[in-house]
Design a protein around this motif. Structure first.
Motif: not given
Length: 286
Positions: A64-69, A121-132, A146-154
């Motif tokens: 998916s897009l988020g996982q790709r990121i 889910e894409d947003a959460q993947w991206a948030f995790d990537a940015i934190q990493l 990004i330090h909180e759980s995603a509540q919106c789309t990417l």
């Protein structure tokens, strides 16, 4: 046995991505790491490695897009241990996603479709990537932190950040600036000089001169970013006036040293440059 066409395209896109990263390193880009000079505690070899390891995963057709990121950032972090390409990945991932799915419709329509159908889910993947990756100057945000759980789309997260981040602005505007500003500027310079490295420097200076570098603004404030933009505009116009841009490279080398001595790294402009190069070549592949 006939190979899956999507996997063949994915392999080609991965190569185009890696080549775009390498081409950006081969051009003189004042303030950034390139083959003419390292900087900011990083060396060009780290960026070469980053391009290679992220290329191995960024075009995976099953992601998916988020996982790709996330997987691209994670591969980079494991290999070099620092943030060398977060912005590049955030920009190129949706372009790759669209190229993989643009067989039945024009590329821009496929890209619009990819962005319109991002998920939480894409947003959460991206948030995790940015934190990493932990980019410089990253702070807290009142909306979609990004330090909180995603509540919106990417896409919604990027739209909320678009006024302060030029990478987020690409998502919000369906990559219009890259498609209709960066791409034609690169192509015109390429036709004029027939030298990819000079055309790359030209489009980098275009981004630096025409758009506030959000990495610099985030780290040092708008006053520093605005002054950088003003200086870059002078160099951009002077560079374009050269029949032989090689003659202007010593001036750009001096500008490069000055920025690095101040610790100023226009990373967003470099990221936009890679995405421009990737788009130029990926449209042929897709």
């Amino acid at each position: 046995m006939v190979s899956d066409p999507k996997h063949i395209i994915a392999q080609r896109l991965a190569k185009v991505y890696q080549n775009a990263c390498m081409a950006e390193l081969e051009a003189l880009k004042p303030g950034n790491v390139h083959i003419f000079a390292d900087g900011h505690g990083m060396v060009v070899e780290q960026f070469i490695t980053s391009a290679e390891v992220s290329a191995n995963v960024i075009a995976n057709p099953s992601f998916s897009l988020g996982q790709r990121i996330y997987e691209s950032v994670a591969a980079t972090h494991q290999a070099v241990g620092c943030n060398t390409n977060l912005g590049i990945i955030l920009l190129c991932a949706p372009l790759i996603q669209a190229a993989l799915h643009s067989q039945a419709e024009p590329f821009e329509a496929a890209l619009t479709d990819v962005l319109a159908h991002t998920t939480i889910e894409d947003a959460q993947w991206a948030f995790d990537a940015i934190q990493l990756a932990n980019p410089g100057g990253l702070g807290q945000s009142a909306q979609h932190d990004i330090h909180e759980s995603a509540q919106c789309t990417l896409l919604e997260a990027m739209q909320a950040a678009a006024l302060r981040d030029h990478i987020a602005l690409q998502y919000a505007n369906q990559f219009y600036p890259i498609l209709h500003e960066g791409l034609p500027h690169y192509q015109q310079a390429l036709v004029r000089w027939d030298r990819p490295a000079w055309a790359t420097t030209a489009v980098y200076l275009y981004w630096l001169a025409h758009h506030t570098d959000s990495h610099v603004a985030r780290k040092y404030g708008l006053e520093v970013a605005d002054q950088l933009q003003k200086e870059a505009r002078e160099h951009y116009l002077a560079f374009l006036n050269q029949e032989n841009p090689k003659l202007y490279l010593p001036t750009l080398r001096a500008f490069d040293r000055d920025l690095k001595n101040q610790g100023i790294n226009p990373g967003t402009s470099a990221d936009l440059t890679v995405a421009t190069l990737f788009l130029h070549h990926s449209l042929v592949v897709a």
